[in-house]
Design a protein around this motif. Structure first.
Motif: not given
Ligand code: SAM
Length: 278
Positions: A246-249, A266-270, A272-278
């Motif tokens: 998963s994304l969080s893993q 999480y901030e960087i991924a959010h 760049a990937l436009g997701t909150n799925d953490c």
């Protein structure tokens, strides 16, 4: 005298002249599976009687073998493949011989983990061999963590059934490490595959492994240079290609690898990937 005689790990031609000579001359041969060993012995015209010695009767068989050795008989000990006593029966009898000061000698030959190590092409000035990896998930992860912290090459025997589970655990624990899978050594379908746990997981998901396997983990290099944000995102995306993660893993892994906080990633991924799925 007790002779520990190595036999082939696949290719019947991999037997030494001394092994054939010793097996012919001994009074009897101790082997794991008499039907299996008949095949090898018939191939070389060896008519010496066989007696079974496997993990279930090794303790019981020990006394009669020691008595025969005391009488001066010559006894060979072979396993189904490779070097006896290496993940195979033999060590109890050898140790009992030492205790009783009875002579033991070795007729060396093939051994799967030594063959795999040489074939890997890795630096082998320091290595550890741990036999078969544990079956339970908890013990497997604990063992793998211990191997990953070792400063040298680690080698284990593996089964086709459990290979994907082990590779998947390695994807989570240490995705950057180089792993080698040596399969069916000395046989027609001999194969050596080297890659990251994820690359090998993908390969063996598409081509389910068969036969006999040795798994090697390369010594880890010094810490790599820190990744920039773009590289961090690419790394997360790459890990996410493994559908079981998963994304969080993935974020937790990349954070561990780079000594970063998960919050920062999480901030960087959010972004760049436009997701909150953490
Ligand atoms: N005594 C043997 C030796 O000297 O290597 C090992 C016996 S252990 C019960 C059997 C395991 O060795 C297999 O499950 C596999 O992991 C490994 N093995 C044996 N032959 C092999 C081969 N030809 N190629 C790869 N691995 C092999």
């Amino acid at each position: 005298m007790l002779y520990l005689v190595a036999t082939p790990i696949g290719n019947l031609a991999d037997i030494t002249l001394r092994a054939i000579d010793t097996l012919k001359r001994c009074d009897y041969i101790l082997c794991e599976d008499t039907r299996h060993s008949h095949f090898l012995l018939n191939h070389y015209g060896i008519r010496t009687p066989l007696k079974s010695l496997h993990k279930f009767n090794e303790a019981m068989r020990k006394e009669s073998v020691l008595n025969d050795l005391k009488k001066g008989l010559h006894i060979a000990l072979i396993s189904d493949a490779g070097m006896p006593a290496i993940c195979d029966p033999g060590s109890r009898i050898v140790s009992a011989c030492r205790d009783k000061e009875l002579e033991v000698t070795i007729i060396p030959g093939p051994c799967a983990f030594i063959s795999a190590l040489a074939l890997s092409g890795w630096e082998i000035d320091r290595f550890q061999f741990v036999g078969f990896l544990p079956k339970s998930q908890g013990k497997l992860e604990k063992q793998l963590k211990a191997l990953l912290s070792y400063d040298g090459t680690s080698i284990a025997y593996e089964t086709p059934k459990r290979l994907l589970k082990t590779l998947s655990a390695l994807v989570s624990l240490q995705p950057n490490i180089q792993v080698a899978i040596a399969r069916e050594l000395t046989k027609i379908h001999e194969e050596l595959k080297v890659g990251t746990p994820e690359q090998l997981f993908t390969y063996y998901s598409n081509y389910p492994p068969r036969g006999e396997i040795v798994l090697l983990l390369e010594r880890r290099d010094e810490a790599p240079a820190p990744m920039n944000e773009q590289e961090l995102i690419e790394r997360i995306k790459k890990i996410l290609r493994n559908k079981e993660i998963s994304l969080s893993q993935a974020i937790r892994l990349v954070a561990q690898e780079n000594g970063l906080s998960r919050k920062k990633l999480y901030e960087i991924a959010h972004l760049a990937l436009g997701t909150n799925d953490c």
